[in-house]
Design an enzyme around this catalytic site. Structure first.
Site, short mmCIF file in Angstrom:
data_model
loop_
_atom_site.label_atom_id
_atom_site.label_comp_id
_atom_site.label_asym_id
_atom_site.label_seq_id
_atom_site.Cartn_x
_atom_site.Cartn_y
_atom_site.Cartn_z
N LYS A 13 14.66 80.08 97.67
CA LYS A 13 14.96 81.38 97.06
C LYS A 13 13.85 81.79 96.29
CE LYS A 13 18.53 79.28 95.03
NZ LYS A 13 18.35 77.74 95.44
N ARG A 88 25.81 79.40 89.84
CA ARG A 88 25.83 78.09 90.38
C ARG A 88 27.38 77.49 90.56
NH1 ARG A 88 19.96 76.88 90.25
NH2 ARG A 88 19.60 75.18 91.52
N ARG A 127 7.67 68.91 97.99
CA ARG A 127 7.11 69.53 96.54
C ARG A 127 6.95 68.67 95.55
NH1 ARG A 127 11.43 74.19 94.89
NH2 ARG A 127 12.81 72.58 93.91
N ARG A 133 7.42 67.85 89.84
CA ARG A 133 8.28 68.26 89.07
C ARG A 133 9.29 67.21 88.67
NH1 ARG A 133 11.85 73.65 90.82
NH2 ARG A 133 13.57 72.20 90.56
N ARG A 144 21.15 66.29 93.53
CA ARG A 144 21.07 67.84 93.40
C ARG A 144 21.82 68.49 94.76
NH1 ARG A 144 15.06 68.55 92.67
NH2 ARG A 144 15.39 70.82 93.06
P1 ADP Z 1 16.24 74.35 92.45
O1 ADP Z 1 14.88 74.21 93.02
O2 ADP Z 1 16.98 73.08 92.59
O3 ADP Z 1 16.99 75.42 93.21
P2 ADP Z 1 15.99 75.71 90.03
O4 ADP Z 1 14.68 75.92 89.63
O5 ADP Z 1 16.79 77.01 90.19
O6 ADP Z 1 16.35 74.56 90.93
O7 ADP Z 1 16.90 74.74 88.66
C1 ADP Z 1 16.51 73.74 88.28
C2 ADP Z 1 17.48 73.10 87.56
O8 ADP Z 1 17.78 73.94 86.29
C3 ADP Z 1 18.94 72.75 88.19
O9 ADP Z 1 18.95 71.52 88.91
C4 ADP Z 1 19.76 72.78 87.12
O10 ADP Z 1 19.72 71.42 86.25
C5 ADP Z 1 19.33 73.86 86.06
N1 ADP Z 1 19.86 75.00 86.43
C6 ADP Z 1 19.16 76.17 86.80
N2 ADP Z 1 20.13 77.20 87.08
C7 ADP Z 1 21.51 76.50 86.52
C8 ADP Z 1 22.83 77.22 86.72
N3 ADP Z 1 22.86 78.16 86.97
N4 ADP Z 1 23.66 76.40 86.19
C9 ADP Z 1 23.38 75.11 85.70
N5 ADP Z 1 22.06 74.55 85.67
C10 ADP Z 1 21.16 75.11 86.20
#
Ligand code: ADP
Length: 218
Positions: A13, A88, A127, A133, A144
């Site tokens: 994404k 989410r 990654r 990370r 996750r």
């Molecule tokens: P990913 O690469 O897992 O899609 P993101 O970079 O979008 O993750 O987000 C990393 C972390 O930030 C998530 O695992 C969560 O802990 C937190 N986070 C991001 N967006 C949200 C959201 N809309 N609601 C709750 N937690 C969020």
């Protein structure tokens, strides 16, 4: 354009959001990026978020909703935005709906990125090695993916019933995936404007009720 990017962690994404934001000249609002920036700056929001992120859990709804609503109020979001990582949960989606309804600016499309779980796991583990990370450890990755399945996947139905969902096959070259997305959005705009049949599972929410069988753009 007001677009939501939906899909599991590792689906790409963020990569596509950067490209689409450039294409549409609109801000890319990534909740993950905002949280990570706050962690680096050591803000109170960052400290709260880090605890959840490191475990692979979602940051509580009220925290995320307040943060995103604040961001969407900024003048650069007025003409449109790309939301990456929000909503989410159903509670977050409802908050977004209420906010946009209040401003009479509904979403145009919700793009759902489809990638098989094995591939997601491979990508996230890769990654982890590359970027280090703190939420990319093996156990956390599994968690996750579980959190996605239980808390976020219900949004696929949520947006499908509103006629907003477009499925995107997110396997392949980055440029090809962007092209598929633009095609899904083109079809969505056509159907929103009262065009012919709805081939990609995307439609105007207000005029079309449920769309029972969305198909991925290949
Ligand atoms: P990913 O690469 O897992 O899609 P993101 O970079 O979008 O993750 O987000 C990393 C972390 O930030 C998530 O695992 C969560 O802990 C937190 N986070 C991001 N967006 C949200 C959201 N809309 N609601 C709750 N937690 C969020």
């Amino acid at each position: 354009m007001r677009i939501v990017l939906l899909g599991p962690p590792g689906a790409g994404k963020g990569t596509q959001a950067v490209r689409l934001a450039k294409h549409f000249q609109c801000p890319h609002v990534s909740t993950g990026d905002i949280f990570r920036a706050n962690v680096v700056e050591g803000t109170r929001l960052g400290l709260t978020a880090k605890e959840y992120m490191d475990r692979g859990d979602l940051v509580p709804d009220e925290v995320v909703i307040a943060m995103v609503m604040d961001r969407l109020a900024a003048p650069d979001c007025e003409p449109g935005f790309l939301l990456d990582g929000f909503p989410r949960t159903v509670t977050q989606a409802e908050a977004l709906d209420r906010r946009l309804a209040g401003m009479e600016t509904p979403l145009h499309s919700v793009l759902c990125f489809e990638v098989e779980e094995d591939e997601l796991f491979r990508r996230l583990a890769g990654r982890s090695a590359e970027l280090g990370r703190s939420d990319d450890g093996e156990e956390t990755i599994r968690h996750r993916l579980e959190v996605y399945a239980t808390k976020t996947r219900p949004l696929v139905d949520y947006y499908m019933h509103r006629g907003l969902l477009g499925l995107v096959n997110a396997l392949g070259h980055v440029e090809d995936i962007t092209a598929r997305i633009l095609e899904v959005l083109r079809v969505a705009a056509y159907s929103r404007n009262g065009g012919g049949s709805n081939h990609n599972g995307v439609g105007g929410a207000s005029r079309r009720p449920a769309n029972p069988a969305p198909r991925a753009a290949r």
